[in-house]
Design a protein around this motif. Structure first.
Motif, PDB file in Angstrom:
ATOM      1  N   LEU A 136       0.827  -1.210   0.000  1.00  0.00           N
ATOM      2  CA  LEU A 136       0.000   0.000   0.000  1.00  0.00           C
ATOM      3  C   LEU A 136       0.862   1.261   0.000  1.00  0.00           C
ATOM      4  O   LEU A 136       0.547   2.239  -0.680  1.00  0.00           O
ATOM      5  CB  LEU A 136      -0.981  -0.004   1.173  1.00  0.00           C
ATOM      6  N   HIS A 137       1.979   1.231   0.741  1.00  0.00           N
ATOM      7  CA  HIS A 137       2.914   2.368   0.691  1.00  0.00           C
ATOM      8  C   HIS A 137       3.449   2.556  -0.729  1.00  0.00           C
ATOM      9  O   HIS A 137       3.515   3.684  -1.225  1.00  0.00           O
ATOM     10  CB  HIS A 137       4.081   2.170   1.657  1.00  0.00           C
ATOM     11  N   HIS A 169       0.353   7.147   6.233  1.00  0.00           N
ATOM     12  CA  HIS A 169      -0.370   7.350   7.492  1.00  0.00           C
ATOM     13  C   HIS A 169       0.240   8.495   8.283  1.00  0.00           C
ATOM     14  O   HIS A 169       0.352   8.446   9.491  1.00  0.00           O
ATOM     15  CB  HIS A 169      -0.424   6.049   8.322  1.00  0.00           C
ATOM     16  N   MET A 170       0.612   9.545   7.554  1.00  0.00           N
ATOM     17  CA  MET A 170       1.225  10.703   8.191  1.00  0.00           C
ATOM     18  C   MET A 170       0.194  11.599   8.874  1.00  0.00           C
ATOM     19  O   MET A 170       0.496  12.255   9.857  1.00  0.00           O
ATOM     20  CB  MET A 170       2.029  11.517   7.172  1.00  0.00           C
ATOM     21  N   GLU A 173      -4.320   7.896   7.587  1.00  0.00           N
ATOM     22  CA  GLU A 173      -4.095   6.706   8.408  1.00  0.00           C
ATOM     23  C   GLU A 173      -5.362   5.852   8.469  1.00  0.00           C
ATOM     24  O   GLU A 173      -5.306   4.632   8.305  1.00  0.00           O
ATOM     25  CB  GLU A 173      -3.672   7.101   9.822  1.00  0.00           C
ATOM     26  N   GLU A 174      -6.493   6.498   8.688  1.00  0.00           N
ATOM     27  CA  GLU A 174      -7.766   5.765   8.761  1.00  0.00           C
ATOM     28  C   GLU A 174      -8.055   5.040   7.459  1.00  0.00           C
ATOM     29  O   GLU A 174      -8.453   3.873   7.470  1.00  0.00           O
ATOM     30  CB  GLU A 174      -8.908   6.731   9.105  1.00  0.00           C
ATOM     31  N   ILE A 175      -7.836   5.713   6.340  1.00  0.00           N
ATOM     32  CA  ILE A 175      -8.076   5.108   5.026  1.00  0.00           C
ATOM     33  C   ILE A 175      -7.147   3.916   4.814  1.00  0.00           C
ATOM     34  O   ILE A 175      -7.584   2.817   4.443  1.00  0.00           O
ATOM     35  CB  ILE A 175      -7.899   6.152   3.897  1.00  0.00           C
TER      36      ILE A 175
END
Length: 155
Positions: free
Chosen positions: A123-124, A130-131, A136-138
């Motif tokens: 995903l990254h 998730h900064m 982050e939630e997504i």
């Protein structure tokens, strides 16, 4: 491994042999689920490297200037905001030693930890981070959803 449109190579450069046929099968399923969830329709390539704690510590210090080991480092070859993209996504470096410790701390199994980290790293590579809280939630919701689907196949 050629899965859907995510094509990856795994390099086990650590002493332990945690990367096995079962993990390979789960990585394949995870890549397939990622393609489904994100509607990926073109071939994208990346490498996954299994590192020992000393190797990941050295990598973290050299490239991130952080003098400690970490469980995963991802080097994306492009940013999703860029207009020019290559089919080469980047590389994921995963530390099995730290994953073993996390599995014990979180009272879950090592295979689940490794597959979770694979999904997180991919995903990254695909531009998720998730900064900030919203991102982050997504990202975390997506990785949890994919992990649940993949681990369902194992049981």
């Amino acid at each position: 491994y050629n899965i859907s449109m995510l094509i990856f190579n795994v390099n086990n450069q650590c002493k332990s042999k945690e990367y096995n046929k079962n993990v390979s099968k789960l990585f394949t399923l995870a890549a397939k689920e990622i393609c489904k969830e994100l509607n990926i329709k073109k071939e994208l390539f990346f490498d996954v490297n299994f590192f020992d704690i000393d190797q990941i510590h050295e990598l973290n210090l050299k490239y991130r200037k952080i003098d400690k080991p970490t469980d995963v480092i991802t080097f994306a070859f492009w940013d999703v905001k860029d207009s020019i993209k290559t089919p080469l996504l980047g590389e994921i470096f995963l530390c099995v030693d730290i994953k073993k410790k996390k599995a014990i701390e979180q009272e879950n199994d090592l295979i689940t930890q490794i597959v979770f980290t694979f999904i997180h790293g991919v995903l990254h590579l695909l531009g998720y981070d998730h900064m900030i809280q919203k991102d982050e939630e997504i990202m975390f919701e997506l990785q949890d959803k994919i992990l649940m689907k993949v681990m369902k196949y194992e049981n």
